[in-house]
Design an enzyme around this catalytic site. Sequence first.
Site, PDB file in Angstrom:
ATOM      1  N   CYS A 122       4.154   0.871   2.296  1.00 20.76           N
ATOM      2  CA  CYS A 122       4.788  -0.290   1.654  1.00 20.76           C
ATOM      3  C   CYS A 122       4.719  -1.536   2.530  1.00 20.76           C
ATOM      4  CB  CYS A 122       6.235   0.019   1.273  1.00 20.76           C
ATOM      5  SG  CYS A 122       6.377   1.453   0.194  1.00 20.76           S
TER       6      CYS A 122
ATOM      7  N   ILE B  19       0.823  -1.203   0.000  1.00 21.58           N
ATOM      8  CA  ILE B  19       0.000   0.000   0.000  1.00 21.58           C
ATOM      9  C   ILE B  19       0.861   1.258   0.000  1.00 21.58           C
ATOM     10  CG2 ILE B  19      -0.189   0.179   2.533  1.00 21.58           C
ATOM     11  CD1 ILE B  19      -3.193   0.929   2.057  1.00 21.58           C
TER      12      ILE B  19
ATOM     13  N   HIS C 208      -0.821   8.546  -2.744  1.00 17.62           N
ATOM     14  CA  HIS C 208      -0.468   9.596  -3.695  1.00 17.62           C
ATOM     15  C   HIS C 208      -1.324  10.819  -3.391  1.00 17.62           C
ATOM     16  CE1 HIS C 208       1.767   6.680  -5.979  1.00 17.62           C
ATOM     17  NE2 HIS C 208       0.686   5.999  -6.321  1.00 17.62           N
TER      18      HIS C 208
END
Length: 248
Positions: free
Chosen positions: A189, A95, A98
């Site tokens: 991440c 994950i 942005h």
Amino acid sequence: MPRLSFFEGVFSPMVRSWKLVDLGLLDYAHAWRLQHACVEQRRRGLWSHDVFFLVEHPSVFTCGRRGGAEHLCVPPSILDAQGIPLFSVERGGSITYHGPGQLVAYPIVHLHSAGWKAVAWVTALEEVMIQTARRFGVEAARDPRNRGVWVRGKKLGSIGIAVRSGISFHGLALNVINDLEPFGWIHPCGLADVAVTSLALEARTMLDMQEVKEVFTACAQAVLGVCFERMDLSALQLDRGETLHGRP
């Protein structure tokens, strides 16, 4: 004479020309469909060129092939209340977030034709971010915990690609002047207790996104051994009249 690029001690002539398209601020779903359309163009042999997209996204969370929804640290209702979507996509990794002020690059590249193997390609994309940060006085580096680039244990930029029919898509995200609070809603991440930083924070100065884009593209040309031809999206001539809002 052609300009020369340098990557990991090897000089190579800069002879390849890639298209460079700045999409501005664009929602994630449209950019995702656009990537699929471009991969299909390249796969079918309708294009002989590679394309490098620059984009910023409105706030969005994405999960990669390793999953990641389990690393969301707030109830989904929080995302709903904020109007922030969550996508599961085919890129590598877990994950991430942005948002505006983050520079995202999506290179659509036929790896074999461009002379890259997948692992070296990811390493090269990291190097583009490292060189960009250095131009602003920030010493970033790799970390064995996770792909991407880091500054003193804080994550500055992420990498996640997908390869289909030998064509790489998705790409990288470099935190420039973005709000970092939403990273606190996830284990970035998939890693717990990881701090996230931005280029502006590490450089301790205000940064202009357009200037960062110019530096980033110059570093990309040098590291990847390419020459960018700037163009508008409309000039890409997607087959079957496909547009930014078309289906992949």
